[in-house]
Write a protein that holds these residues in place. Structure first.
Motif, PDB file in Angstrom:
ATOM      1  N   ALA A  77      12.663   5.414   0.412  1.00 55.61           N
ATOM      2  CA  ALA A  77      13.260   5.930  -0.820  1.00 55.61           C
ATOM      3  C   ALA A  77      12.546   5.423  -2.065  1.00 55.61           C
ATOM      4  CB  ALA A  77      14.745   5.556  -0.879  1.00 55.61           C
ATOM      5  N   VAL A  78      12.031   4.192  -2.004  1.00 52.81           N
ATOM      6  CA  VAL A  78      11.355   3.620  -3.182  1.00 52.81           C
ATOM      7  C   VAL A  78       9.835   3.667  -3.048  1.00 52.81           C
ATOM      8  CG1 VAL A  78      13.296   2.138  -3.806  1.00 52.81           C
ATOM      9  CG2 VAL A  78      11.537   1.261  -2.245  1.00 52.81           C
ATOM     10  N   GLY A  79       9.337   4.325  -1.985  1.00 52.10           N
ATOM     11  CA  GLY A  79       7.895   4.507  -1.830  1.00 52.10           C
ATOM     12  C   GLY A  79       7.127   3.232  -1.574  1.00 52.10           C
ATOM     13  N   ARG A  80       7.654   2.368  -0.698  1.00 52.67           N
ATOM     14  CA  ARG A  80       6.976   1.105  -0.401  1.00 52.67           C
ATOM     15  C   ARG A  80       5.726   1.358   0.442  1.00 52.67           C
ATOM     16  NH1 ARG A  80       9.912  -3.775  -0.795  1.00 52.67           N
ATOM     17  NH2 ARG A  80       7.994  -4.723   0.013  1.00 52.67           N
ATOM     18  N   ALA A  81       4.562   1.322  -0.203  1.00 49.62           N
ATOM     19  CA  ALA A  81       3.300   1.577   0.496  1.00 49.62           C
ATOM     20  C   ALA A  81       2.898   0.437   1.414  1.00 49.62           C
ATOM     21  CB  ALA A  81       2.194   1.838  -0.523  1.00 49.62           C
ATOM     22  N   ASP A  82       3.528  -0.745   1.245  1.00 51.01           N
ATOM     23  CA  ASP A  82       3.189  -1.908   2.070  1.00 51.01           C
ATOM     24  C   ASP A  82       4.037  -1.994   3.330  1.00 51.01           C
ATOM     25  OD1 ASP A  82       5.432  -2.380   0.416  1.00 51.01           O
ATOM     26  OD2 ASP A  82       5.229  -4.541   0.664  1.00 51.01           O
ATOM     27  N   LYS A  83       4.911  -1.018   3.549  1.00 49.53           N
ATOM     28  CA  LYS A  83       5.809  -1.026   4.698  1.00 49.53           C
ATOM     29  C   LYS A  83       5.366   0.033   5.706  1.00 49.53           C
ATOM     30  CE  LYS A  83       8.812  -4.168   3.345  1.00 49.53           C
ATOM     31  NZ  LYS A  83       9.107  -5.364   4.152  1.00 49.53           N
ATOM     32  N   PRO A  84       4.853  -0.377   6.868  1.00 50.92           N
ATOM     33  CA  PRO A  84       4.294   0.584   7.836  1.00 50.92           C
ATOM     34  C   PRO A  84       5.286   1.631   8.322  1.00 50.92           C
ATOM     35  CG  PRO A  84       3.632  -1.648   8.380  1.00 50.92           C
ATOM     36  CD  PRO A  84       4.667  -1.762   7.306  1.00 50.92           C
ATOM     37  N   LEU A  85       6.549   1.263   8.486  1.00 50.92           N
ATOM     38  CA  LEU A  85       7.533   2.249   8.918  1.00 50.92           C
ATOM     39  C   LEU A  85       7.770   3.300   7.839  1.00 50.92           C
ATOM     40  CD1 LEU A  85      10.209   0.131  10.825  1.00 50.92           C
ATOM     41  CD2 LEU A  85       8.919   2.063  11.732  1.00 50.92           C
ATOM     42  N   ALA A  86       7.714   2.881   6.593  1.00 52.27           N
ATOM     43  CA  ALA A  86       7.935   3.812   5.493  1.00 52.27           C
ATOM     44  C   ALA A  86       6.779   4.782   5.332  1.00 52.27           C
ATOM     45  CB  ALA A  86       8.160   3.043   4.191  1.00 52.27           C
ATOM     46  N   THR A  87       5.574   4.352   5.660  1.00 47.61           N
ATOM     47  CA  THR A  87       4.392   5.199   5.492  1.00 47.61           C
ATOM     48  C   THR A  87       4.005   5.944   6.766  1.00 47.61           C
ATOM     49  OG1 THR A  87       2.903   3.357   6.042  1.00 47.61           O
ATOM     50  CG2 THR A  87       3.485   3.646   3.712  1.00 47.61           C
ATOM     51  N   GLY A  88       4.648   5.621   7.882  1.00 41.07           N
ATOM     52  CA  GLY A  88       4.338   6.286   9.140  1.00 41.07           C
ATOM     53  C   GLY A  88       3.162   5.685   9.891  1.00 41.07           C
ATOM     54  N   ARG A  89       2.686   4.512   9.469  1.00 36.37           N
ATOM     55  CA  ARG A  89       1.562   3.885  10.179  1.00 36.37           C
ATOM     56  C   ARG A  89       1.975   3.368  11.552  1.00 36.37           C
ATOM     57  NH1 ARG A  89      -0.540  -0.510   6.214  1.00 36.37           N
ATOM     58  NH2 ARG A  89       1.514  -0.196   5.281  1.00 36.37           N
TER      59      ARG A  89
END
Length: 268
Positions: free
Chosen positions: A68-80
């Motif tokens: 929701a807050v666009g955390r680019a450092d969080k792999p689950l949030a970015t789909g990595r």
């Protein structure tokens, strides 16, 4: 390539810096208390898998907020890395943590599993309350007890060590949350640092960590010269934390926590 990306995502999702720091601290305490090589390795394995359990559960629970807050450092949030991969790793880490902990003996093992439960409770509920500091205080305060209870015969650590560890934990909580206050507030997290606000949270961290420094230096008895020197370094860092500009205060508070850890290990 996909496997490497997923593996890197799993490493990032476990919160590698605090995981490594807490594992190293447990190993250094075990070394100072005279554990043999096998028990030292077992202590570190139990703490390491416990930290993995806490870290991966944290990112699984917070995945929606992080997106929701666009955390680019969080792999689950970015789909990595996928949710299923993190869940699988979490199960393996949790089972290993139970096995390694109980191998330390009933007293040390059950206490350590209780501390891991504190970390998971923080992730699930407590981080959103005014008691967000409490799991950190309990976990850091009693980590030395896990190490000393693994001795033969088991021993309880001195009171100054438990108190200093608890204060160090509260300071670590405040410092750890400071960079994420805005993102947390945007998704409804209202722990103690959020209620205090950035300036007061930083001041509280400085005070708490300074008291921890004094306890570590003065608690075990007459301090050697190098311990006074460490306390002097803390004094300089306190000035930087309170009067510095830009990123200096945050870095100074982090440095105070690091000095406290070094002093705790050397005075144990």
């Amino acid at each position: 390539m996909a496997v490497r990306i997923a593996a890197a995502g799993l490493v990032r999702a476990c919160h590698p810096e605090p995981t490594a720091a807490v594992t190293a601290l447990s190993g250094l305490l075990a070394l100072r208390l005279g554990h043999d090589a096998a028990t030292l390795a077992l202590v570190m394995a139990a703490v390491f898998t416990g930290q993995l359990t806490i870290g991966w559960s944290n990112d699984l629970i917070d995945a929606g907020r992080d997106r929701a807050v666009g955390r680019a450092d969080k792999p689950l949030a970015t789909g990595r890395v996928s949710v299923s991969a993190v869940r699988g790793a979490l199960v393996v880490a949790g089972v290993a943590c139970v096995a390694f902990s109980l191998a330390l003996g009933w007293a040390a093992g059950s206490l350590h599993l209780g501390l891991v439960a504190c970390g998971v409770a923080y992730n699930l509920v407590v981080k959103r309350t005014a008691l967000s500091w409490l799991p950190y205080a309990v976990a850091f305060g009693l980590l030395p007890a896990v190490v000393s209870l693994a001795l033969d015969p088991p021993e309880w650590p001195p009171g100054w060590m438990v108190a200093a560890g608890a204060l160090l934990g509260v300071g670590a909580h405040l410092v750890n949350v400071l960079p994420d206050l805005e993102d947390d507030a945007a998704t409804g997290v209202r722990g103690l640092p959020h209620r205090l606000g950035p300036a007061r949270a930083r001041l509280t961290a400085v005070v708490v960590l300074s008291v921890a420094s004094a306890l570590v230096v003065l608690g075990p008895g007459r301090p050697p010269a190098w311990a006074w020197g460490g306390l002097g370094v803390v004094g300089v860092l306190v000035v930087l934390a309170l009067r510095g500009r830009g990123a200096t205060p945050f870095r100074a508070v982090m440095a105070i926590a690091l000095v406290d850890v070094v002093l705790l290990v050397l005075r144990s």
